[in-house]
Write an enzyme that holds these catalytic residues in place. Structure first.
Site, PDB file in Angstrom:
ATOM      1  N   PRO A  93      -8.576   0.882 -14.823  1.00 39.67           N
ATOM      2  CA  PRO A  93      -8.841  -0.538 -15.041  1.00 39.67           C
ATOM      3  C   PRO A  93      -8.828  -1.287 -13.708  1.00 39.67           C
ATOM      4  CG  PRO A  93      -6.593   0.000 -15.689  1.00 39.67           C
ATOM      5  CD  PRO A  93      -7.266   1.295 -15.341  1.00 39.67           C
ATOM      6  N   GLY A 119      -3.296  -3.160 -11.049  1.00 38.55           N
ATOM      7  CA  GLY A 119      -2.117  -2.536 -10.446  1.00 38.55           C
ATOM      8  C   GLY A 119      -2.122  -1.029 -10.431  1.00 38.55           C
ATOM      9  N   GLY A 173      -4.417   0.823  -8.637  1.00 37.85           N
ATOM     10  CA  GLY A 173      -5.064   1.342  -7.432  1.00 37.85           C
ATOM     11  C   GLY A 173      -6.536   1.661  -7.607  1.00 37.85           C
ATOM     12  N   SER A 174      -7.192   0.948  -8.516  1.00 42.39           N
ATOM     13  CA  SER A 174      -8.607   1.239  -8.770  1.00 42.39           C
ATOM     14  C   SER A 174      -9.457   1.129  -7.502  1.00 42.39           C
ATOM     15  CB  SER A 174      -9.086   0.284  -9.872  1.00 42.39           C
ATOM     16  OG  SER A 174     -10.401  -0.055  -9.708  1.00 42.39           O
ATOM     17  N   ALA A 223      -8.564   1.298  -4.333  1.00 40.42           N
ATOM     18  CA  ALA A 223      -8.212   2.328  -3.340  1.00 40.42           C
ATOM     19  C   ALA A 223      -8.744   3.693  -3.780  1.00 40.42           C
ATOM     20  CB  ALA A 223      -6.697   2.384  -3.152  1.00 40.42           C
ATOM     21  N   ALA A 224      -8.701   3.975  -5.082  1.00 42.57           N
ATOM     22  CA  ALA A 224      -9.191   5.271  -5.576  1.00 42.57           C
ATOM     23  C   ALA A 224     -10.703   5.365  -5.381  1.00 42.57           C
ATOM     24  CB  ALA A 224      -8.819   5.451  -7.049  1.00 42.57           C
ATOM     25  N   ASP A 237      -0.461   2.090  -1.420  1.00 45.31           N
ATOM     26  CA  ASP A 237      -1.512   2.509  -2.360  1.00 45.31           C
ATOM     27  C   ASP A 237      -2.425   3.567  -1.734  1.00 45.31           C
ATOM     28  OD1 ASP A 237      -0.382   0.568  -3.885  1.00 45.31           O
ATOM     29  OD2 ASP A 237      -2.222  -0.525  -4.315  1.00 45.31           O
TER      30      ASP A 237
HETATM   31  C1  MEV Z   1       0.164  -3.358  -4.985  1.00 45.91           C
HETATM   32  O1  MEV Z   1      -0.169  -2.138  -5.640  1.00 45.91           O
HETATM   33  C2  MEV Z   1       1.580  -3.349  -4.540  1.00 45.91           C
HETATM   34  C3  MEV Z   1       2.056  -4.561  -3.739  1.00 45.91           C
HETATM   35  O2  MEV Z   1       3.367  -4.211  -3.301  1.00 45.91           O
HETATM   36  C4  MEV Z   1       1.166  -4.874  -2.561  1.00 45.91           C
HETATM   37  C5  MEV Z   1       1.237  -3.835  -1.452  1.00 45.91           C
HETATM   38  O3  MEV Z   1       2.130  -3.014  -1.422  1.00 45.91           O
HETATM   39  O4  MEV Z   1       0.340  -3.916  -0.597  1.00 45.91           O
HETATM   40  C6  MEV Z   1       2.171  -5.791  -4.622  1.00 45.91           C
END
Ligand code: MEV
Length: 318
Positions: free
Chosen positions: A105, A109, A111-112, A114-115, A156
């Protein structure tokens, strides 16, 4: 001078999603965090040769993007990924089509972004006959994450490129660690997307306003991440659950939880989860619930009843 591109070969590469078990946000300030890959939810990138002179076409149907590298904006993440890979390899633009797709999704949160970057970087290099080092994939992904997030901590790109559990603290060499016994996690989507950049900026404003209070929260979360690593290494799942719960309360104090996330967390705990918390930047996105196998159906049902739009099951450490 750039080398002319070699013949493009058709390839496919992928990269996993991730969940942060403990330490989001405080990790931006140098405190430790732990994250694990979610190998069953992945982004995939495919490269196919295209007619001579056509250049690099990038297709991302999930993101409703179809672009040509030469015409793409500087800050387009996919185009930036391709430019970084070509610059790293010293190759001119190839005649090819790069297509990216993802199970993950978006803006939730996991990591879409980055993946997708990691998969695209690997595929483009492989199509040109080169395999990128994992460290290079991580570095390129970090650079592209800056477009998405402004000031990423680096966790990430690290967990996604290495596809291993990581204990991460900014400025220190990331450490991987052993998972004593695989454990089950339910990931529940709140149905609300959120911007990591927005959540990180808000926390930064509040930290500037009351630094001592926020440093206290960050310090506690850092200690929780440290203890959670030990719990995972020892297979102490009850203790890990308690630490996830404590981490969630501190994230709520930080102001990054919302009613929907709290509702999902409490629903999971009330039906037998060992612990539950939001994961990632918060203000929407997903919660994770650590669950003993027999309780999986009940906790899944509780999450659905509390309004999750999707619940995934992943076994960490297999
Ligand atoms: C994002 O997946 C996690 C955060 O801690 C941001 C980061 O680490 O860059 C909110």
């Amino acid at each position: 001078m750039n080398r002319p591109p070699p013949d493009v070969v058709a390839v496919e590469r992928s990269a996993p999603g991730k969940i942060i078990l403990c330490g989001e946000h405080s990790v931006v300030y140098g405190y430790p965090a732990i994250a694990v890959p979610v190998s069953d939810l992945r982004a995939r990138a495919r490269v196919e040769p295209a007619p001579p002179g056509s250049g690099l076409q990038i297709e991302a149907p999930d993101l409703h993007q179809s672009l040509h590298l030469r015409l793409a904006a500087e800050d387009n993440p996919l185009a930036h990924t391709a430019r970084l890979v070509l610059a790293h390899l010293g190759h001119a633009e190839p005649d090819a089509v790069l297509t990216v797709e993802s199970d993950l999704p978006i803006a939730s949160g996991m990591g879409s972004g980055a993946a997708i970057t990691a998969a695209a970087a690997r595929a483009l290099a492989a199509a040109l006959g080169e395999e990128l080092l994992t460290e290079t994939v991580s570095q390129i992904t970090y650079e592209v994450e800056k477009i998405h997030h402004g000031t990423p901590s680096g966790i990430d790109n690290t967990v996604i490129a290495w596809e291993r559990p990581v204990y991460f603290a900014k400025g220190r060499c990331p450490e991987t660690f052993r998972i004593a016994a695989p454990f089950d996690v339910l990931i529940a989507h709140s149905g609300i997307t959120s911007s990591t950049r927005g959540a990180v900026d808000e926390v930064r404003h509040r930290w500037h306003a009351t630094p001592a209070y926020y440093e206290m929260i960050f310090t506690c979360i850092g200690a929780i991440a440290h203890a959670a690593r030990a719990a995972v290494e020892q297979g102490a799942l009850q203790a890990l659950g308690t630490l996830l719960n404590e981490n969630h309360e501190l994230l709520a104090k930080m102001g990054v939880s919302i009613c929907k996330l709290d509702g999902l967390v409490y629903a999971a705990r009330s039906r037998g989860a060992l612990g539950a918390k939001l994961t990632g930047a918060g203000q929407g996105g997903n919660v994770i619930a650590l669950v003993n196998e027999p309780a999986l159906p009940a906790v899944r049902q509780a999450l659905n009843e509390a309004g999750a739009i999707h619940v995934w099951h992943t076994r960490v450490g297999t």
